[in-house]
Design a protein around this motif. Structure first.
Motif, PDB file in Angstrom:
ATOM      1  N   LEU A  58      41.145  35.952  40.044  1.00 42.90           N
ATOM      2  CA  LEU A  58      41.559  35.534  41.387  1.00 42.90           C
ATOM      3  C   LEU A  58      41.422  34.039  41.608  1.00 42.90           C
ATOM      4  O   LEU A  58      41.451  33.571  42.741  1.00 42.90           O
ATOM      5  N   ASN A  60      43.627  31.995  40.157  1.00 42.70           N
ATOM      6  CA  ASN A  60      45.012  31.535  40.154  1.00 42.70           C
ATOM      7  C   ASN A  60      45.872  32.295  41.150  1.00 42.70           C
ATOM      8  O   ASN A  60      46.549  31.705  41.976  1.00 42.70           O
ATOM      9  N   PHE A  61      45.872  33.609  40.991  1.00 41.88           N
ATOM     10  CA  PHE A  61      46.845  34.413  41.729  1.00 41.88           C
ATOM     11  C   PHE A  61      46.209  34.935  43.004  1.00 41.88           C
ATOM     12  O   PHE A  61      45.244  35.683  42.952  1.00 41.88           O
ATOM     13  N   PRO A  62      46.758  34.558  44.163  1.00 43.41           N
ATOM     14  CA  PRO A  62      46.195  35.026  45.434  1.00 43.41           C
ATOM     15  C   PRO A  62      46.840  36.343  45.853  1.00 43.41           C
ATOM     16  O   PRO A  62      47.853  36.768  45.274  1.00 43.41           O
TER      17      PRO A  62
END
Lengths: 277, 70
Positions: A58, A60-62
């Protein structure tokens, strides 16, 4: 044609390098010896490219934009960054990516029915830096990381991860030239992180996973549901998706566990596995 | 599976500031649409309740690291 010349599975818990002091010395040394043996075998295989099956935590990618699979197209990766180096106690370093291979994976994926996401900016954490600090301490070949969502459910099924890996294996072997490719998958095995059971390790389940990998029999692992893994391997155990993706790329290969240590202080069942024909 | 976008949005923002907390303040939560129950759990630093309400455990751990014994 390109060739897959080596494959390995390892845990990637940040405390493996970040908090060696808190672990029992004999456990730590057995695990580190497993990493060193993987490093020796990997170096002997002389890879030109490392394909890494890993996962985001988590960073990088929300939740506003969560890919199931994401190919890294970065020119370089900070593994670790200067900021994370202190926590993981690994010197900061910048390693080369393989964005042109990554772009080719994306294009081939669309043809093969795998609509993979991609990113030109990835902040890598322990998923790259911890294993690479052992496996490629000096010179690192260019790396192509493929991120699988193992942390923000709903997650791709184990069988889908295995199929994605099978596609990647076929893609790599079909590449022209005499490229020597090594595959590394990181994460797992059992650990509970941030849940009410934080700190639990399930050695029985870890051995069950390793036994199936040792017999080149992934099928029972591919049948696992998210709930099965959550119950027996914890939310951290969901990271075996990376391992299953790698095993999909090398059908019939089996994995020898060079080390397995349930390190309570690192809240992780830690393993190093050499995968071979 | 139970997941709360509101909780995960707040916790992601706090985690990205590398801010570790014992509990969140009203200021931390200002502007986010969280339920009364979620607000109470965030301001109490109740890690078990946050998990039950659908906060991602990796985010719970990052923000409320001091609440964990191991």
């Amino acid at each position: 044609m390109a060739e897959i010349v080596a494959a390995a599975l390892t845990s990637h818990a940040p405390m493996i390098t970040g908090r060696p002091d808190v672990s029992k010395p004999e456990r730590r040394e057995r695990l580190y010896a497993g990493f060193r043996e993987l490093q020796r075998r990997l170096a002997a295989a002389r890879p030109d490219l490392l394909v890494l099956f890993v996962n985001d935590h988590l960073q990088n990618f929300p939740y506003s934009n969560m890919p199931a699979f994401c190919v890294g197209l970065c020119e370089t990766y900070d593994a670790p960054s200067a900021g994370a180096a202190g926590f993981m106690k690994i010197p900061a370093r910048t390693i080369a990516g393989a964005p042109r291979v990554g772009m080719a994976v994306l294009e081939a994926g669309l043809e093969a029915g795998f609509d993979l996401a991609y990113s030109y900016e990835i902040e890598s954490w322990d998923e790259l830096a911890v294993p690479l600090s052992f496996l490629a301490p000096d010179r690192v070949p260019p790396v192509l990381p493929i991120y699988t969502n193992c942390a923000a459910p709903p997650l791709p099924t184990p069988r889908r991860c295995h199929a994605m890996g099978a596609f990647v294996g076929d893609f790599l072997r079909a590449r022209p030239g005499a490229e020597r490719v090594a595959l590394i998958a990181t994460g797992g095995i059992s650990h509970w992180v941030g849940t009410p059971e934080t700190g639990r390790i399930n050695s029985d389940w870890d051995h069950w996973v390793l036994d199936h990998i040792g017999r080149a029999d992934p099928e029972p692992l591919l049948r696992l549901t998210h709930a099965d893994i959550e119950r027996d391997g914890g939310n951290g155990g969901q990271e075996i998706r990376n391992w299953l993706a790698l095993l999909g790329a090398v059908p019939g290969w089996k994995g020898d566990a060079l080390a397995y240590e349930p390190v309570t202080e690192w809240i992780t069942g830690c393993a190093t596995v050499w995968v071979h024909p | 599976m139970k997941t709360s976008y509101a909780l995960n949005k707040v916790l992601t923002e706090v985690a990205r500031r590398h801010a570790m907390k014992d509990r969140l303040s009203e200021e931390d939560i200002a502007g986010y649409t969280v339920s009364a129950e979620e607000r109470a759990a965030l301001t109490a630093g109740d890690i078990a309740k946050l998990y039950e309400l659908g906060a991602n455990p990796y985010l719970i751990r990052r923000v409320f690291r001091s609440r964990f014994r191991v």
